[in-house]
Design a protein around this motif. Sequence first.
Motif, short mmCIF file in Angstrom:
data_model
loop_
_atom_site.label_atom_id
_atom_site.label_comp_id
_atom_site.label_asym_id
_atom_site.label_seq_id
_atom_site.Cartn_x
_atom_site.Cartn_y
_atom_site.Cartn_z
N ARG A 114 -28.63 42.73 36.05
CA ARG A 114 -29.65 43.33 36.91
C ARG A 114 -29.14 44.63 37.52
N GLY A 115 -30.07 45.42 37.99
CA GLY A 115 -29.72 46.64 38.72
C GLY A 115 -29.38 46.33 40.16
N LYS A 116 -29.05 47.39 40.90
CA LYS A 116 -28.63 47.21 42.29
C LYS A 116 -29.74 46.64 43.16
N ARG A 117 -30.94 47.16 43.02
CA ARG A 117 -32.04 46.70 43.87
C ARG A 117 -32.30 45.20 43.69
N GLU A 118 -32.48 44.80 42.45
CA GLU A 118 -32.75 43.38 42.18
C GLU A 118 -31.57 42.51 42.61
N SER A 119 -30.37 43.01 42.44
CA SER A 119 -29.18 42.25 42.84
C SER A 119 -29.13 42.07 44.35
N LEU A 120 -29.35 43.14 45.11
CA LEU A 120 -29.33 43.03 46.56
C LEU A 120 -30.43 42.10 47.07
N GLU A 121 -31.61 42.19 46.47
CA GLU A 121 -32.69 41.29 46.87
C GLU A 121 -32.31 39.84 46.59
N SER A 122 -31.76 39.57 45.43
CA SER A 122 -31.37 38.21 45.05
C SER A 122 -30.25 37.68 45.94
N VAL A 123 -29.24 38.51 46.17
CA VAL A 123 -28.12 38.10 47.02
C VAL A 123 -28.61 37.84 48.44
N GLY A 124 -29.48 38.70 48.93
CA GLY A 124 -30.04 38.52 50.27
C GLY A 124 -30.78 37.20 50.40
N ASP A 125 -31.51 36.81 49.35
CA ASP A 125 -32.23 35.54 49.36
C ASP A 125 -31.28 34.35 49.20
N GLN A 126 -30.27 34.51 48.38
CA GLN A 126 -29.37 33.41 48.04
C GLN A 126 -28.33 33.13 49.13
N PHE A 127 -27.84 34.17 49.79
CA PHE A 127 -26.78 34.01 50.78
C PHE A 127 -27.36 34.25 52.18
N ASP A 128 -27.62 33.18 52.87
CA ASP A 128 -28.27 33.23 54.18
C ASP A 128 -27.23 33.45 55.27
N THR A 129 -26.94 34.70 55.57
CA THR A 129 -26.01 35.04 56.64
C THR A 129 -26.74 35.89 57.67
N ASP A 130 -26.11 36.04 58.83
CA ASP A 130 -26.74 36.83 59.90
C ASP A 130 -26.90 38.29 59.52
N ARG A 131 -25.94 38.81 58.76
CA ARG A 131 -25.97 40.23 58.38
C ARG A 131 -25.75 40.37 56.88
N HIS A 132 -26.38 41.39 56.33
CA HIS A 132 -26.17 41.79 54.93
C HIS A 132 -25.85 43.28 54.97
N VAL A 133 -24.63 43.63 54.57
CA VAL A 133 -24.15 45.00 54.66
C VAL A 133 -23.81 45.51 53.26
N PHE A 134 -24.31 46.70 52.95
CA PHE A 134 -24.09 47.33 51.65
C PHE A 134 -23.24 48.58 51.85
N VAL A 135 -22.05 48.60 51.24
CA VAL A 135 -21.16 49.76 51.30
C VAL A 135 -21.44 50.60 50.06
N GLY A 136 -21.91 51.81 50.30
CA GLY A 136 -22.30 52.67 49.20
C GLY A 136 -21.73 54.07 49.31
N THR A 137 -22.24 54.95 48.47
CA THR A 137 -21.63 56.27 48.34
C THR A 137 -22.57 57.46 48.59
N GLY A 138 -23.77 57.23 49.02
CA GLY A 138 -24.62 58.40 49.25
C GLY A 138 -26.04 58.05 49.64
N PRO A 139 -26.87 59.07 49.71
CA PRO A 139 -28.25 58.90 50.18
C PRO A 139 -29.07 57.91 49.35
N ASP A 140 -28.85 57.87 48.05
CA ASP A 140 -29.61 56.92 47.22
C ASP A 140 -29.27 55.48 47.60
N ASP A 141 -27.98 55.21 47.84
CA ASP A 141 -27.57 53.87 48.26
C ASP A 141 -28.10 53.55 49.65
N GLU A 142 -28.11 54.53 50.52
CA GLU A 142 -28.64 54.32 51.87
C GLU A 142 -30.14 54.00 51.82
N ASP A 143 -30.88 54.74 51.00
CA ASP A 143 -32.31 54.49 50.84
C ASP A 143 -32.56 53.10 50.26
#
Length: 135
Positions: free
Chosen positions: A65-94
Amino acid sequence: MNGGSDMTLAFELEALQGLASPEGVFGDARQWSTYVGVVSEKPTYVVTNFTRKNRIRQDFFSGPRGKRESLESVGDQFDTDRHVFVGTGPDDEDLAEAVGWEYLALEDAAEAAGWELAGEGGDEAESEPVREDWP
């Protein structure tokens, strides 16, 4: 990185590659994160090769999967208080904003956690010998 330990932390592969010691970073992150993994648009074998070479045990990765689908899936699968994405630029921030994750720029994450960034123009071969015994 002042949050509690109930956090899912995802590194964009390029962000992880921008660190001098990815293995050490994962070790540090495990001390204050519940789940740590890698997401990327690159093919699965690229992520797998990088994590094996650096002896990184990830709790999740993009797979086909791509990043978007992966982050959505991980967010649904791993129920934690925070979900933080470390990225490299404006596209990742968006992307983080679009899927409801907190975004942290690599440089900011490195500064907050005391991680060393890879040297400017450094060669990967200089950092650590490649293991020849991996399957």
